[in-house]
Design a protein around this motif. Sequence first.
Motif, short mmCIF file in Angstrom:
data_model
loop_
_atom_site.label_atom_id
_atom_site.label_comp_id
_atom_site.label_asym_id
_atom_site.label_seq_id
_atom_site.Cartn_x
_atom_site.Cartn_y
_atom_site.Cartn_z
N THR A 12 0.84 -1.10 0.22
CA THR A 12 -0.05 -0.08 0.02
C THR A 12 0.86 1.19 0.14
OG1 THR A 12 -1.58 -1.06 1.36
CG2 THR A 12 -1.87 1.20 1.05
N THR A 14 0.66 5.86 -0.33
CA THR A 14 -0.10 6.75 -0.12
C THR A 14 -0.16 7.90 -1.38
OG1 THR A 14 0.38 6.96 2.43
CG2 THR A 14 -0.66 9.10 1.55
N ASP A 17 -3.37 12.64 -2.69
CA ASP A 17 -4.41 13.42 -2.11
C ASP A 17 -4.65 12.72 -0.49
OD1 ASP A 17 -5.44 10.68 -2.27
OD2 ASP A 17 -7.31 11.28 -3.42
N GLY A 18 -3.74 11.93 -0.10
CA GLY A 18 -3.59 11.43 1.27
C GLY A 18 -4.29 9.77 1.32
N SER A 19 -4.89 9.64 0.17
CA SER A 19 -5.67 8.24 0.28
C SER A 19 -4.83 6.96 0.25
CB SER A 19 -6.86 8.18 -0.71
OG SER A 19 -6.13 8.24 -1.95
N LEU A 20 -5.05 5.82 0.71
CA LEU A 20 -4.15 4.77 0.50
C LEU A 20 -4.69 3.95 -0.57
CD1 LEU A 20 -3.97 3.37 4.20
CD2 LEU A 20 -2.58 4.69 3.04
N VAL A 21 -3.59 3.39 -1.50
CA VAL A 21 -3.80 2.87 -2.77
C VAL A 21 -3.07 1.38 -2.68
CG1 VAL A 21 -3.35 2.96 -5.25
CG2 VAL A 21 -3.76 4.86 -4.06
#
Length: 86
Positions: A12, A14, A17-21
């Motif tokens: 994973t 970051t 936009d700060g979201s986890l991918v």
Amino acid sequence: MENTFDEYAVFTVTAKDGSLVEMAVVDEFEFEHKHYVVASLIKDDEIQTDGQYIYKSVIKEDGFEVEKITDEVDYNRIAKAYMEME
């Protein structure tokens, strides 16, 4: 018709936009004595084929960690080397 299931290492990162991918490792290689992984996005439990990303990989006893390659010149040089390996 035969169903084939491939198992991929996942990690994973970051996003901006700060979201986890979630990413899947689809290949790995060495260049200039450093280890790298080629990864693709995972969406709805499927590996996306419309883009791949290269990360520096550090092998640990219990797996691996990835580091983003922040220098654009380095990234392009590493990506070029990878494409020439195929």
